[in-house]
Design an enzyme around this catalytic site. Structure first.
Site, PDB file in Angstrom:
ATOM      1  N   ARG A 105       0.811  -1.221   0.000  1.00 54.65           N
ATOM      2  CA  ARG A 105       0.000   0.000   0.000  1.00 54.65           C
ATOM      3  C   ARG A 105       0.846   1.275   0.000  1.00 54.65           C
ATOM      4  O   ARG A 105       0.508   2.264  -0.659  1.00 54.65           O
ATOM      5  CB  ARG A 105      -0.907  -0.020   1.231  1.00 54.65           C
ATOM      6  CG  ARG A 105      -1.865   1.147   1.347  1.00 54.65           C
ATOM      7  CD  ARG A 105      -2.701   1.023   2.603  1.00 54.65           C
ATOM      8  NE  ARG A 105      -3.724   2.052   2.697  1.00 54.65           N
ATOM      9  CZ  ARG A 105      -4.948   1.944   2.204  1.00 54.65           C
ATOM     10  NH1 ARG A 105      -5.304   0.846   1.562  1.00 54.65           N
ATOM     11  NH2 ARG A 105      -5.817   2.931   2.338  1.00 54.65           N
ATOM     12  N   HIS A 125      -2.292  21.350  31.173  1.00 53.87           N
ATOM     13  CA  HIS A 125      -3.186  20.351  31.773  1.00 53.87           C
ATOM     14  C   HIS A 125      -4.570  20.391  31.125  1.00 53.87           C
ATOM     15  O   HIS A 125      -5.570  20.017  31.758  1.00 53.87           O
ATOM     16  CB  HIS A 125      -3.302  20.550  33.290  1.00 53.87           C
ATOM     17  CG  HIS A 125      -1.989  20.633  33.988  1.00 53.87           C
ATOM     18  ND1 HIS A 125      -1.246  19.522  34.312  1.00 53.87           N
ATOM     19  CD2 HIS A 125      -1.267  21.707  34.394  1.00 53.87           C
ATOM     20  CE1 HIS A 125      -0.118  19.897  34.910  1.00 53.87           C
ATOM     21  NE2 HIS A 125      -0.107  21.222  34.955  1.00 53.87           N
ATOM     22  N   SER A 145     -15.425   9.947   5.916  1.00 58.49           N
ATOM     23  CA  SER A 145     -16.063   8.862   6.646  1.00 58.49           C
ATOM     24  C   SER A 145     -16.966   8.111   5.673  1.00 58.49           C
ATOM     25  O   SER A 145     -17.605   8.723   4.817  1.00 58.49           O
ATOM     26  CB  SER A 145     -16.894   9.405   7.813  1.00 58.49           C
ATOM     27  OG  SER A 145     -17.768   8.413   8.325  1.00 58.49           O
TER      28      SER A 145
END
Length: 484
Positions: free
Chosen positions: A29, A192, A316
């Site tokens: 591929r 954070h 998608s």
């Protein structure tokens, strides 16, 4: 109806299909992205470098006259020998494979292959050529590892300097260019995962470019070591054959003539420490690039970066609206595979039992996949970066929704004037904590607070003018520290 669980239908044996089907994705591929490495790190590339070492060893022995009675080759004869290497292609690969089926030894097959060409030299150069007479100088006093270690050093050096480094430099250059392009674009930082002191998008990209650049310079400074000293590194056969020669000097000049660094002290094998060092540096580059890929992926998910759709591409299979960050996800996976292989190479190649074991032989055959997955990742990141745009409006909205980040500069200014003797500045951190922690403030909220502190007029004026978008410190100027 056929019950596939008990009697599967007959299938075409894919292993018999011609041309042969690749077992792994690098030769299937993703072949186009990694094809340049085939010229350096494939099995035929290894055999071509073995041929080169054997040819150059014959030439070196005849030029130095170290073996008494050996003829000095003419320029035409040297060219003929070197032509065996430069013309090594499909037919030669097939012939070498046929010889190895008989020898069941890859390096011995190289020796016999080259001797065939020496025997055929009179047909090309004339009956008076000296090449058949030097046939026994092929593989003279060599163990297989004398040839192999030099061949691998040449292969890896070629792969790194001619393929991997140019791709990696181009990637770092593109990241640096993006950093300069977005040098002044304010960005709400997240430490954070929480809103934090603003920075610029350019500065954050510059950090990654700087980190990657440091690793590039380490790789650029790599040493490629080689040895030629016999079965246990003692020149035993050399001294027995020609006792009066300065064999360490012959070895040194030969290895250095190949453009490698001579290793004077080895067992049967060159110790491979240089390989471990190089692979560790490349793996560290991979991990920093992995950090870039995950950061960019996160910025895409936040909307900081917009992916530019590719005409005709599918994001998608079921959700038409999606443009998935597949380039960065593909890069992550390939960087993890590459680093895992490089880590294995680096940790195992430095160990060889006593004077020799063969674990390195199989291990080194995976150098190609290790670099292949890394090169594929670099290609994916470069393609992904080119398809990004910045949503400046979102960045502005994000900053304007987080005025509480100005709590840091306000309390810092309070500390500074307190030290200078201004009263009423007690407990600045605690006061800003009470005002801002867990709360959303507006511009008016912050300015009202600043106005009631009793700060010197110039300090108050400076803070009132400050916004989250302008509170970026020296972020823009820091981009200028990037090296070209």
């Amino acid at each position: 109806m056929t019950d596939l669980t008990t009697s599967p239908a007959a299938r075409v044996p894919l292993a018999d299909v011609s041309p042969a089907i690749a077992l792994g994705p690098l030769d299937g591929r993703y072949r186009a992205a990694v094809a340049p490495l085939v010229d350096h790190l494939s099995e035929p590339a290894l055999n071509r470098e073995r041929l080169l070492v054997e040819v150059e060893w014959v030439i070196h022995l005849t030029r130095t006259g170290v073996v008494p009675g050996a003829p000095r080759l003419s320029a035409a004869e040297e060219d003929y020998l070197r032509g065996v290497v430069t013309t090594f292609g499909a037919d030669e690969i097939a012939r070498l494979g046929a010889i190895e089926k008989v020898t069941v030894h890859d390096v011995k097959a190289i020796e016999y292959f080259l001797k065939e060409h020496l025997a055929a030299a009179p047909d090309v150069l004339g009956a008076d050529t000296a090449l058949p007479a030097v046939s026994e100088l092929v593989h003279f006093c060599c163990t297989s590892e004398d040839v192999n270690n030099l061949s691998y050093a040449l292969m890896v050096r070629g792969a790194v300097t001619e393929v991997w480094l140019p791709a990696a430099r181009a990637l770092v250059g593109e990241v640096a260019a993006m950093a300069r392009q977005h040098r002044d674009v304010p960005l709400l930082a997240r430490t954070h995962g929480q809103p934090a002191t603003p920075t610029t998008l350019g500065k954050e990209l510059a950090v990654l470019a700087h980190r990657l650049g440091r690793q590039l310079r380490r790789v650029e400074g790599a040493e490629y070591l080689g040895k030629l000293n016999g079965a246990t590194g003692t020149y035993g056969a050399h001294v027995a054959a020609v006792p009066g020669a300065d064999w360490p000097e012959v070895s040194r000049t030969f290895v250095e003539g190949l453009g490698l660094t001579w290793n004077p002290l080895t067992t049967q094998i060159e110790s491979h420490d240089w390989q471990a060092e190089l692979y560790s540096d490349v793996a560290r580059f991979n991990r920093i690039l992995h950090n870039l890929a995950t950061d960019v992926w996160t910025y895409i998910s936040m909307g900081v970066f917009i992916q530019i759709p590719v005409a005709g591409a599918t994001g998608s299979s079921t959700m038409p609206h999606k443009v998935n960050p597949i380039r960065f996800e593909n890069a992550e996976a390939n960087l993890e595979l590459s680093s895992a292989l490089l880590d294995t190479l680096a940790s195992t190649l430095v160990t060889s039992r006593l004077q020799r074991d063969l674990t390195d032989s199989t291990t080194q055959r995976n150098i190609g996949p290790a670099f292949g997955h890394g090169l594929l990742a670099i290609d994916n990141v470069r393609r992904g970066l080119r398809a990004l745009a910045v949503d400046r409006d979102l960045l502005e909205r994000d900053l304007d929704a987080n005025w509480e980040v100005l709590g840091e500069p306000v309390q810092s200014a309070m500390r500074a004037v307190s030290v200078a003797g201004v009263t009423g500045m007690e407990n600045p951190y605690e006061r800003l904590k009470e005002l801002t922690r867990g709360k959303r403030l507006t511009a008016d909220d912050m300015r009202e607070f600043i106005g009631g502190l009793g700060l010197p007029a110039d300090v108050a004026a400076r803070l009132v003018e400050l916004t989250p978008a302008t509170y970026t410190g020296l972020a823009s100027e820091l981009v200028d520290h990037l090296r070209d």
